[in-house]
Design an enzyme around this catalytic site. Structure first.
Site, PDB file in Angstrom:
ATOM      1  N   HIS A 287       0.862  -1.187   0.000  1.00 53.70           N
ATOM      2  CA  HIS A 287       0.000   0.000   0.000  1.00 53.70           C
ATOM      3  C   HIS A 287       0.895   1.233   0.000  1.00 53.70           C
ATOM      4  O   HIS A 287       1.610   1.480   0.977  1.00 53.70           O
ATOM      5  CB  HIS A 287      -0.889  -0.024   1.244  1.00 53.70           C
ATOM      6  N   HIS A 330      -0.709   2.388  11.603  1.00 52.61           N
ATOM      7  CA  HIS A 330       0.516   3.182  11.626  1.00 52.61           C
ATOM      8  C   HIS A 330       0.486   4.249  12.716  1.00 52.61           C
ATOM      9  O   HIS A 330      -0.569   4.611  13.232  1.00 52.61           O
ATOM     10  CB  HIS A 330       0.779   3.823  10.258  1.00 52.61           C
ATOM     11  N   GLU A 336      -2.928  14.169  11.261  1.00 52.90           N
ATOM     12  CA  GLU A 336      -3.866  13.962  10.160  1.00 52.90           C
ATOM     13  C   GLU A 336      -5.290  14.351  10.560  1.00 52.90           C
ATOM     14  O   GLU A 336      -5.855  13.785  11.504  1.00 52.90           O
ATOM     15  CB  GLU A 336      -3.847  12.493   9.733  1.00 52.90           C
ATOM     16  N   TYR A 345     -15.288   5.857   3.235  1.00 56.51           N
ATOM     17  CA  TYR A 345     -13.829   5.734   3.240  1.00 56.51           C
ATOM     18  C   TYR A 345     -13.478   4.285   3.533  1.00 56.51           C
ATOM     19  O   TYR A 345     -14.055   3.664   4.442  1.00 56.51           O
ATOM     20  CB  TYR A 345     -13.244   6.668   4.294  1.00 56.51           C
ATOM     21  N   HIS A 360      -6.319  12.336  13.942  1.00 54.45           N
ATOM     22  CA  HIS A 360      -5.321  11.412  14.463  1.00 54.45           C
ATOM     23  C   HIS A 360      -4.018  12.191  14.554  1.00 54.45           C
ATOM     24  O   HIS A 360      -3.390  12.493  13.537  1.00 54.45           O
ATOM     25  CB  HIS A 360      -5.167  10.189  13.549  1.00 54.45           C
ATOM     26  N   HIS A 366      -3.346   4.562  14.754  1.00 56.97           N
ATOM     27  CA  HIS A 366      -4.664   4.453  14.124  1.00 56.97           C
ATOM     28  C   HIS A 366      -4.552   3.524  12.912  1.00 56.97           C
ATOM     29  O   HIS A 366      -3.475   3.072  12.547  1.00 56.97           O
ATOM     30  CB  HIS A 366      -5.208   5.825  13.730  1.00 56.97           C
TER      31      HIS A 366
END
Length: 431
Positions: A287, A330, A336, A345, A360, A366
């Protein structure tokens, strides 16, 4: 609604006139301007900024901007500016429902509320994050921010934005950037409007470098649209609201401020259709980091980190082999703040709704909710088209502090952390 055409190209030198011959030729400030106009320069960077980064426009108007009354302080309402004092910034994950649409007559300034801030506006670092709702025009009221440029992300309803440089019609799926100091008024052209604003205190937004991607991809310069000159010769008194050093002030004008007959330069409002963003993604495995979805960036003085990045997660193909496809778990040096324009989402299938928000912060862990992890870990991996989705993120090197309103409001989801309650330990000592 005014019939508007647009000039294209991010940060290009544009020239436009509403009356033939209003724009001087060969120089910017002749002794006398045609139509007996005033020449006035508008600069949003330092005069001596390098040519490639210098932003300024020359305007030719009925009156200079100083034709106005004195400013007097007015209530800030729910508008706040960094740095905030007296409110500890919690490291908790936070999420909010949408700010409700108004049920009484509300214009843009009345419906503006600050959700979070970071940095220091007077030091020209960081940002303010606001939500706006409105169902009424501003009529003879105008607004501008001396604290930062304003990136609008509409989520609900269409609006006509009248600026000193011309008019722009903006809808969900588009963004609008108004430079620091530019006066504007917003008229809902739907029954009500709602959206998000990043008030960028720092370096003006620029297009990110493409690096190894090469000459094409991401947001292309040609797709950014600037307004053509439009003016009104209107002697009706107006009220001008200025956000300055974190406070609101009002001044009176005996006329409309939208009296620019012609302009030339590269500092002006612009809009961009997010559907034109050319998504880059993996065609092998893993990803990629969300930096590949950056539309605009406000650089900081620390190389490799941004004052603010504006990132989107639009419709796209996912084809990665042997890969957990949603965003991985992560912790991050960057903070963020996310919003959702439409759809779902992929990492949060429940509770994160269009018009909602999440935060976050730096080094707060998160990732996907428990149900999404189960589904993605066991999904059949085949090419998959993500449709009917458009999320975005304001990402910053500075911790993002929620306001007192955001922490105590009824729209805050107090049980947000529970979406991870179902995470299990699967370890059994075997491969």
């Amino acid at each position: 609604m005014e019939n508007v055409t647009y000039l294209s190209g991010f940060n290009n030198e544009h020239e436009t006139e509403a009356l033939p011959g209003a724009l001087p030729k060969g120089q910017f400030s002749p002794q006398k301007v045609n139509y007996k106009l005033y020449a006035e320069q508008f600069s949003s960077t330092a005069f001596t900024a390098p040519r490639a980064h210098n932003r300024r426009s020359w305007t030719y108007r009925l009156r200079p901007s100083i034709a106005m009354g004195d400013f007097t302080p007015v209530s800030n309402g729910l508008i706040r500016t960094a740095p905030q004092t007296g409110i500890p910034c919690p490291p908790n994950v936070l999420r909010w429902d949408p700010v409700p649409l108004p049920d009484k007559k509300t214009d843009f300034v009345e419906g503006l509320v600050t959700v979070a801030t970071n940095g220091d506006a007077q030091a020209q670092t960081g940002m303010g994050i606001h939500c706006y709702v409105a169902n009424a025009p501003m009529e003879n009221k105008v607004f501008y921010s001396s604290d930062g440029e304003m990136l609008f992300v509409p989520q609900h309803g269409d609006m006509l934005v009248t600026t000193e440089f011309g008019k722009l019609s903006v809808s969900p799926g588009e963004i609008l950037v108004i430079p620091r100091g530019v006066r504007f008024a917003i008229t809902p052209t739907s029954s009500a409007i709602r959206g998000y604003i990043c008030e960028n205190y720092g370096h003006p937004f620029v297009l990110p470098e493409r690096g190894p991607v090469g000459a094409n991809g991401y947001a292309n310069q040609r797709d950014f649209q600037y307004p053509t000159a439009w003016f009104e010769d209107n002697e009706t008194p107006h009220v001008m609201v200025n956000k300055f050093c974190g406070n609101l002030f009002e001044a009176t004008l005996e006329h409309s401020p939208f009296d620019v007959v012609a302009w030339v330069g590269n500092s002006a409002p612009y809009k961009y259709d997010l559907s034109l963003f050319n998504v880059m993604n993996t065609v092998s495995f893993d990803h990629p980091d969300p930096s590949i979805f950056t539309v605009l960036t406000s650089p900081s003085d620390l190389e490799g980190t941004a004052n603010v990045d504006f990132v989107i997660f639009p419709p796209r193909w996912m084809v990665a082999d042997n890969t957990f496809r949603p965003p991985y778990y992560h912790r991050n040096i960057m903070s963020e703040f996310m919003g959702l324009i439409e759809g779902t989402y992929d990492a949060k299938e429940h509770g994160f709704v269009p018009g909602g928000m999440s935060l976050h912060n730096c080094m707060t862990p998160h990732g996907p909710e428990a149900e999404v992890f189960e589904k993605a870990s066991n999904a059949e991996l085949k090419p998959q088209r993500y449709e009917n989705t458009l999320a975005f993120m304001f990402e910053s090197r500075y911790a993002i502090a929620p306001t007192e309103f955001a922490l105590n409001s009824e729209i805050r989801q107090r049980n947000y952390l529970s979406c991870w309650d179902g995470l299990k330990k699967y370890y059994d000592g075997k491969k």
